[in-house]
Design an enzyme around this catalytic site. Sequence first.
Site, PDB file in Angstrom:
ATOM      1  N   CYS A 164      -7.588 -32.166 -49.065  1.00 18.41           N
ATOM      2  CA  CYS A 164      -6.558 -31.073 -49.046  1.00 18.41           C
ATOM      3  C   CYS A 164      -7.667 -29.682 -49.480  1.00 18.41           C
ATOM      4  CB  CYS A 164      -5.467 -31.047 -49.531  1.00 18.41           C
ATOM      5  SG  CYS A 164      -4.467 -32.408 -49.434  1.00 18.41           S
ATOM      6  N   HIS A 304      -2.163 -23.164 -54.005  1.00 17.66           N
ATOM      7  CA  HIS A 304      -2.176 -24.342 -53.153  1.00 17.66           C
ATOM      8  C   HIS A 304      -0.738 -24.648 -52.739  1.00 17.66           C
ATOM      9  CE1 HIS A 304      -3.939 -28.000 -51.517  1.00 17.66           C
ATOM     10  NE2 HIS A 304      -3.068 -28.883 -52.352  1.00 17.66           N
ATOM     11  N   GLU A 315       0.194 -26.876 -60.815  1.00 17.02           N
ATOM     12  CA  GLU A 315      -0.792 -25.894 -60.728  1.00 17.02           C
ATOM     13  C   GLU A 315      -0.064 -24.458 -61.284  1.00 17.02           C
ATOM     14  OE1 GLU A 315      -2.322 -23.193 -56.515  1.00 17.02           O
ATOM     15  OE2 GLU A 315      -0.810 -24.572 -56.475  1.00 17.02           O
ATOM     16  N   LYS A 336       2.042 -22.227 -47.312  1.00 13.10           N
ATOM     17  CA  LYS A 336       2.136 -23.403 -46.889  1.00 13.10           C
ATOM     18  C   LYS A 336       3.927 -23.444 -46.697  1.00 13.10           C
ATOM     19  CE  LYS A 336      -1.175 -26.348 -48.825  1.00 13.10           C
ATOM     20  NZ  LYS A 336      -2.131 -25.301 -49.414  1.00 13.10           N
ATOM     21  N   HIS A 341       1.372 -27.831 -44.560  1.00 10.60           N
ATOM     22  CA  HIS A 341       0.191 -28.174 -45.324  1.00 10.60           C
ATOM     23  C   HIS A 341      -0.824 -28.736 -44.162  1.00 10.60           C
ATOM     24  CE1 HIS A 341      -2.844 -29.374 -47.951  1.00 10.60           C
ATOM     25  NE2 HIS A 341      -2.225 -30.198 -48.666  1.00 10.60           N
ATOM     26  N   PHE A 400      -6.406 -34.936 -52.734  1.00  9.06           N
ATOM     27  CA  PHE A 400      -6.179 -36.196 -53.134  1.00  9.06           C
ATOM     28  C   PHE A 400      -7.662 -36.809 -53.566  1.00  9.06           C
ATOM     29  CE2 PHE A 400      -2.376 -37.672 -50.414  1.00  9.06           C
ATOM     30  CZ  PHE A 400      -1.602 -36.795 -51.114  1.00  9.06           C
TER      31      PHE A 400
END
Length: 412
Positions: A164, A304, A315, A336, A341, A400
């Site tokens: 990501c 994010h 976050e 998003k 995403h 990830f």
Amino acid sequence: MSQKRVVVTGLGAVTPIGNDVPTFWQGLKDGKSGGGVITKFDPTEFKTRIAAELKDFNADQHFDPKEVKKLDNFARYGVVAARECMADSGLDLDKTDPFQIGVIVGSGMGGVQTIEEQVITMLEKGIRRVSPFLVPKMIPNMAAGMISIYLKVKGPNSAIATACATGTHAIGDSYKIIQRGDAVAMFAGGAEAIITRLSVAGFSNMQALTEHNDEPTRASRPFDATRDGFLMGEGAGVLLLEELEHAKARGAKIYCEVVGYGLSGDAHHMTAPGPCGEGGARAMNMCIKDAGIPPTAVQYVNAHGTSTPLNDKLETQAIKTVFGDHAYKLAVSSNKSMIGHLIGAAGGVEAIATALTIKEGIIPPTINYVTPDPECDLDYVPNKARAAQVEYAISNSLGFGGHNCTICLKRY
């Protein structure tokens, strides 16, 4: 030797709320959701039956039929976004050294659809029926490779695969390439096309996806207390980064300046962020230091903001770690909530949104924000776009594997 200044002079995007930048940007300002029931396959048996698919994208309108067969969707999306970016920039390749123009466009997962289709072909029809295009269609670097081929640019060429965080890493690395003088312009961003049976099954079974199937346009709800996972999206976002004097010499329009880049690793877990979001905080701190500004100079964070319970909480903690009391004066929003995403393409598309936020003076909202979460207590620009003059903004991407990166953009 002084470092080169780098500006953004072109934008191109293919997204669930618009197949070009103007439509995408209008959708963000309007708070439009790209969520819907999956149409690419029958999702009846899946726990998650919704996604943010592209609408009315027809590859035959962009490629010769023979070329369509050679490209997986992620590469098609990347090339289409890069072509729009090229046209938007006004860059004349007949007047620019092609060896000084490069490409870094990554993909988190590459040609998953191609892999899925060809495994079925092999099992049902035998190995001799596997397509000779399997390998070039599936490898994640093919978007970058095909962009360079179609645009005929021969400078630094690479592809990043940091899940990501891919698109933002591509932009940051391109910024540094230009800054040190190894190219005058770089096409940078990401492309992804993973709304397939295999991908949806995998993400769903690891409990990463939303299961708000009965309300797809409200399913992605970053920072809201009722969030339960991300809405899978697809598309591509490509920016043209250019050395400032080169851009000025050709009379290019300038969206904003790139002034900072930070990156870090969590070294913690395959999929979960590090404790208290400390890795993301280090990336933000490094980026702000690279920009040479105090944290209080930043006014907007393009988060994010995946809509997963853990990511949004951590976050938020990371933002508060970096900015202290100033965190409560920041505008923070998640694209998003509208586009889902886009995995490897997320950073590219969100950087475009951040550049336009600075250029146009409008902060897109976080839609579907209804129920406040005590652990997510910042100003998330809920539900409605906001007019604001932004001098400095940062955009976060967290992947990830513990990959964290942040870029800082400045009004030019």
